[in-house]
Design an enzyme around this catalytic site. Structure first.
Site, PDB file in Angstrom:
ATOM      1  CE1 TYR A 174      -3.814  -2.187  -0.161  1.00  0.00           C
ATOM      2  CE2 TYR A 174      -3.063  -3.148   1.906  1.00  0.00           C
ATOM      3  CZ  TYR A 174      -3.905  -3.171   0.809  1.00  0.00           C
ATOM      4  OH  TYR A 174      -4.844  -4.171   0.675  1.00  0.00           O
ATOM      5  CB  CYS A 346     -10.033 -23.555   3.812  1.00  0.00           C
ATOM      6  SG  CYS A 346     -11.306 -22.469   4.503  1.00  0.00           S
ATOM      7  CB  CYS A 359     -15.103 -18.392   9.101  1.00  0.00           C
ATOM      8  SG  CYS A 359     -13.959 -19.670   9.685  1.00  0.00           S
TER       9      CYS A 359
END
Length: 657
Positions: A174, A346, A359
């Site tokens: 950034y 995941c 989630c």
């Protein structure tokens, strides 16, 4: 093992923090479209504060929304009207003895014109970020000075709101990071060129905040100690930067890594080892006396404690761990490590189609107001669940917490369903965490688990259950390709369970997805010659591009033959025929055997007969065509949480009929 180092008080500047656990800034998209703090956002952060987290750093907050945003629903602090929302947020965290910082942010070249109303994005120099693909406009010297002032004013507003300190986002590519890096800062004015000039933007911000807010208001800086990009920030340069920042009064350093071009180092896939980034914090800690925060796929209390005990860092930040389990800290403090729902990396939280943070293993994340306290039922009722995969166990967990008697049937000799098929050692460790967590919950909550038992309709009816939840999973998906019935063709379950073995064979694997890639890797490790013919599957759509590329590169390094953009037209006893999807050109690959690894389709033999016998039958997970982990767990949680209202609706429908 004692985890006492985690629960010692720590200090950042003059602020005392009750333990060494930090929740780092992570975007949630829970803010309003105007960038205001919402009630749901407050509920999300308060849940983590209530769970015992010492320091919560609020997500990327724009100091200038016109050109500085990185996401659509991003928090803002560029106007006085936003102060009241941060004040409410601070009070919610302080209520639970937690401390709260706000991460001040400007995206620079890592933004998009669609976020800026069509205006060209800006940067220190007009150097394009490949991952974004838009050429930025170089900021004028006056614009740079104006942005310095906006960072300072943003910090002043935070202090007015009762926030305990700020973190300047100098990492992940950034704007501040762009000024620090010699690759992205090629300016010729006072803000570019020499090391001191490249530091000037950040220095002016830090000094200005200290002047306006006082030395007792902590300023922390998050750095990408290594950007993993040629010409960018690396460990050697970051050490020099860190020493400089300590000299000008920065109170703590947060040692991260990567940028948009190396995004897999920012948000890691399941293939990364736990704590792989800790060495970056350790290197910085050698250079400075101010606190250093370590971060990066850290999940286990013992691991956190070891980082602190070995002096590698002063605090440990766990991002996705807090999404997966907001009570991580309290459970660790009370010695309930086995009850921690550890993040399995995941990437559902970054790749989900949900508009806000979510989630795969914690359905309440981002929905805390929707799913509040679990209310116990008043009378004893029995629910039967068929299937001991993640969806079935999650349903059993929630129902048991509500006071139901639950009997769970699983035809295999162990719980976990298809999660047991993951074989990559690093990935498997993480999926095993989730299996272990749910299995422990079954025991802790006294769920009647019956392994090695294939449930029948008569068996289920004998319980006279209030409801039945079918989580029977999926069966092997065999594509409509001529030759799939040949004796040299098998499916991945045959191989995974050891029913089929291969020694020095040429094997073609058809499919895609994590299971498919693990099959290819194991075949190669066993000495076979392997050709992976990538065919699209539902599960493969859950893999992000960077993880797929990493998987394919790993297989290529093992000398596996990778075939893409082909469809299989026919399988023969000694060959697989393919056709190019674009040109139609035909090809043939000589093989001995073929393994089909194209996922599963719903397997649900009990639904139809049970519906003739019982009123309240619900289907979840793969059996209901929810072909990914988050779908199965979400189905299980929601059906269990709302089961009374679902039953009432069924009864109302029957009365109408």
């Amino acid at each position: 093992m004692s985890n006492h180092h985690i629960f010692e008080n720590g200090k950042i500047g003059e602020v005392t923090i009750k333990n060494r656990v930090v929740m780092p800034a992570m975007g949630t998209n829970l803010a309003s479209s105007e960038g205001e703090v919402t009630d749901q956002q407050i509920a999300y952060y308060e849940e983590r504060a209530k769970g015992g987290t010492g320091l919560i750093t609020i997500e990327v907050t724009a100091i200038e929304a016109e050109l500085g945003k990185a996401t659509v629903n991003q928090l803002r602090i560029d106007d006085d009207r936003f102060v009241s929302g941060f004040s409410r947020l601070a009070k919610a965290v302080h209520k639970h003895d937690g401390k709260i910082f706000v991460q001040l942010h400007h995206a620079g070249r890592e933004s998009y014109s669609m976020l800026t109303g069509g205006k060209q994005i800006v940067a220190p120099s007009p150097i394009t970020c490949e991952a974004v693909g838009e050429v930025p406009r170089e900021l004028t010297t006056e614009e740079v000075k104006d942005l310095v002032n906006k960072f300072i004013i943003g910090a002043v507003r935070c202090k007015r709101a009762g926030i305990d300190g700020v973190e300047l986002h100098g990492a992940h590519g950034y704007l501040i990071n762009q000024f620090l890096s010699p690759h992205t800062n090629q300016r010729t004015d006072e803000y570019g060129g020499s090391f001191e000039n490249r530091m000037r933007f950040l220095k002016d911000i830090v000094m200005g905040i200290k002047e306006q807010c006082g030395n007792d208001f902590p300023v922390m800086v998050r750095l990408s100690v290594d950007e993993f990009e040629e010409g960018g920030m690396d460990v050697s340069l970051s050490k020099k930067v860190s020493r400089y920042l300590e000299e000008i009064g920065v109170d703590a350093l947060h040692a991260s890594a990567g940028n948009y071009n190396s995004i897999d180092k920012v948000v890691e896939s399941p293939l990364f080892e736990q704590g792989w980034r800790v060495y970056l914090a350790e290197e910085i800690k050698k250079e400075v006396n101010i606190p250093v925060i370590a971060v990066g796929s850290i999940r286990e209390p013992q691991f956190v404690n070891s980082i602190l005990a070995d002096g590698k860092a002063d605090f440990v930040a766990m991002g996705r761990s807090h999404i997966a389990d907001p009570e991580w800290t309290r459970k660790a403090m009370e010695g309930r490590d086995e009850e921690i729902r550890k993040c399995i990396s995941c990437l559902h939280c970054t790749k989900s189609s949900n508009p806000h943070v979510s989630c795969s293993i914690n359905v309440r994340a981002g929905r805390e107001r929707e799913f509040q306290e679990i209310t116990p039922i008043e009378e004893k009722r029995h629910v039967v669940i068929v299937g001991g995969g993640p969806g079935g166990m999650e349903a059993a967990r929630v129902l048991s917490l509500k006071g139901y008697d639950v009997t769970l049937f699983e035809k295999d000799d162990k719980l976990g369903g298809q999660l047991n098929l993951v074989s990559d050692p690093v990935h498997k460790q993480k999926t095993d965490w989730f299996i272990a967590y749910l299995s422990n919950e079954m025991e802790r909550l006294q769920v009647d688990v019956r392994l090695n038992t294939e449930a029948s309709t008569d068996m289920i009816e004998s319980f006279q259950p209030y409801a039945v939840i079918l989580a029977t999973g999926g069966e092997i998906n065999i594509p409509n390709i001529e030759g799939t019935q040949l004796p040299n063709v098998c499916h991945y379950m045959d191989y995974k369970t050891g029913q089929k073995t291969f020694d020095n064979k040429h094997v073609a694997v058809l499919g895609s997805g994590l299971i498919c890639h693990s099959v290819v890797r194991h075949l190669k490790e066993e000495g076979n010659d392997v050709t992976l013919i990538e065919l699209p599957t539902k599960s493969s759509r859950r893999i992000d591009d960077s993880t797929r590329l990493r998987l394919l590169n790993r297989l290529k390094n093992m000398n596996a033959n990778i075939v893409t953009n082909q469809k299989v037209s026919e399988i023969h006893p000694n060959a697989v025929q393919t056709e190019d999807r674009t040109t139609g050109e035909k090809a043939e690959f000589e093989i001995d055997d073929v393994i089909i690894a194209m996922g599963v389709k719903p397997y649900n033999p009990l639904e139809e007969p049970l519906r003739k016998m019982l009123d309240n039958v619900f289907v979840i997970g793969d059996a209901a065509d929810s072909y990914f982990l988050g779908g199965a767990v979400g189905d299980g949680f929601e059906k269990a949480f709302d089961i009374e209202s679902l039953v009432d609706k069924k009864e109302e429908a029957l009365e109408i009929q």
